[in-house]
Design an enzyme around this catalytic site. Sequence first.
Site, PDB file in Angstrom:
ATOM      1  N   ARG A 240      29.395  -3.793  51.899  1.00  0.00           N
ATOM      2  CA  ARG A 240      28.413  -4.860  51.651  1.00  0.00           C
ATOM      3  C   ARG A 240      27.023  -4.225  51.631  1.00  0.00           C
ATOM      4  O   ARG A 240      26.725  -3.338  52.447  1.00  0.00           O
ATOM      5  CB  ARG A 240      28.460  -5.924  52.760  1.00  0.00           C
ATOM      6  CG  ARG A 240      29.620  -6.893  52.677  1.00  0.00           C
ATOM      7  CD  ARG A 240      29.508  -7.863  51.496  1.00  0.00           C
ATOM      8  NE  ARG A 240      30.631  -8.799  51.433  1.00  0.00           N
ATOM      9  CZ  ARG A 240      31.749  -8.605  50.730  1.00  0.00           C
ATOM     10  NH1 ARG A 240      31.897  -7.513  49.999  1.00  0.00           N
ATOM     11  NH2 ARG A 240      32.706  -9.507  50.728  1.00  0.00           N
ATOM     12  N   GLU A 269      22.176  -9.642  45.203  1.00  0.00           N
ATOM     13  CA  GLU A 269      23.080  -9.630  44.049  1.00  0.00           C
ATOM     14  C   GLU A 269      22.919 -10.910  43.245  1.00  0.00           C
ATOM     15  O   GLU A 269      22.908 -11.982  43.858  1.00  0.00           O
ATOM     16  CB  GLU A 269      24.535  -9.485  44.522  1.00  0.00           C
ATOM     17  CG  GLU A 269      24.807  -8.128  45.141  1.00  0.00           C
ATOM     18  CD  GLU A 269      26.247  -7.947  45.643  1.00  0.00           C
ATOM     19  OE1 GLU A 269      27.075  -8.842  45.434  1.00  0.00           O
ATOM     20  OE2 GLU A 269      26.513  -6.910  46.259  1.00  0.00           O
ATOM     21  N   HIS A 288      29.279  -4.974  41.746  1.00  0.00           N
ATOM     22  CA  HIS A 288      30.253  -5.555  42.690  1.00  0.00           C
ATOM     23  C   HIS A 288      31.622  -5.772  42.018  1.00  0.00           C
ATOM     24  O   HIS A 288      32.125  -6.892  41.936  1.00  0.00           O
ATOM     25  CB  HIS A 288      29.719  -6.871  43.278  1.00  0.00           C
ATOM     26  CG  HIS A 288      30.340  -7.195  44.611  1.00  0.00           C
ATOM     27  ND1 HIS A 288      29.688  -7.865  45.606  1.00  0.00           N
ATOM     28  CD2 HIS A 288      31.566  -6.924  45.109  1.00  0.00           C
ATOM     29  CE1 HIS A 288      30.477  -7.998  46.654  1.00  0.00           C
ATOM     30  NE2 HIS A 288      31.633  -7.432  46.375  1.00  0.00           N
TER      31      HIS A 288
END
Length: 341
Positions: A240, A269, A288
């Site tokens: 993360r 993000e 991601h």
Amino acid sequence: MKPKVYVTRKLPSKRAMDLLFKYLDVDLREEEVPPSKEEMIAHLEDKDALLCLLTDRVDAETIRSAPKLKVISTYSVGFDHIDVEEATARGIYVTNTPGVLTEAVADLTWALILAITRRIVEADRCVRTPGCWRIGWAPDFMLGMELNGKTLGVIGLGRIGTAVARRAKGFGMSIIYYDVIRREDLEKELGVKYVPLKELLKEADVVSIHVPLTKETYHMIKEEELRLMKSTAYLVNTARGAVIDTNALVKALKEGWIRGAALDVFEQEPLPADHPLTKLKNVVLVPHIGSATYETRAKMADMAVDNLLSVLAGKRPPNLVNPEVLKIRPLEKVKMIELKE
Ligand code: NAP
């Protein structure tokens, strides 16, 4: 009457979607962007269940405004977007999708390790840029770091960390790790060595992060830790974004405290296209996509739906994040459906 579920995105498995519609009254969100907090609250008011993504914030206020909610099933292994403490206190079961995405994320981690150490993205860009690849072959052109004989430092030797370590053996690397618990079984099986975090940062040629995002791991890697790393080392993060202090990382990459970084996850993000990270040559950035394979995303969908239906059928779900909830609101109190085999 069927139990009501809010599903924040259509999932890529026909089996999963068919099961949802078979047993539940489905409120399926059609849009691609995550729901706003207001939208979440409005939709959850009369819902018994929520099937959400990692981009959907399920904070304490949202949970408190969903009086009928019995289960939150997230389509991810990470659950840092959910206030699990609040859910547990209210007798809400929280489930996730561990295991099925381990190999996909480990593969992506290795794709990033190879991409950054062998400058794959930079090299590809060079071939496409007029005037960059001027001489057919040169002794000192596009040199990178050889992995054979080097040391991989794994932070968090859980499911994904272990799968990454297994692959490292094939590349002839030594493996050191840091975790909250010693994994003596794996130390024997894989020949990995436990070291304190500071030592790992000083010794590793590639540092790969695989801890969950928690209060303890938030900014676990900041200026002090980055300064401990070798100036020839690389940092890879597929866990993360907020495990790393991004501002400190940008400084480290600009000033050469480390040689490069490869990132799948970010504090913000989507990463804005004009973010300072995008201006640097010594980084590889991907959006991601750790678990983004056809196979894995379908398995995650099946698992998320099986977890959710188990709870509503009064059965312990296969992947329960908060087992303490069993004492607060036993399964027979959340049972609403009978599952047919
Ligand atoms: P996992 O099996 O739970 O592994 C995490 C490991 O980190 C565990 O061994 C855990 O120890 C350890 N840990 C927890 N807190 C720590 C701390 N403060 N210091 C050191 N070690 C600590 O989880 P996983 O399935 O490997 O997944 C890891 C993370 O990857 C997820 O939480 C998620 O955020 C991320 N992820 C990203 C993607 C992506 O698309 N990029 C996909 C999937 C997962 P304990 O077991 O003792 O807590």
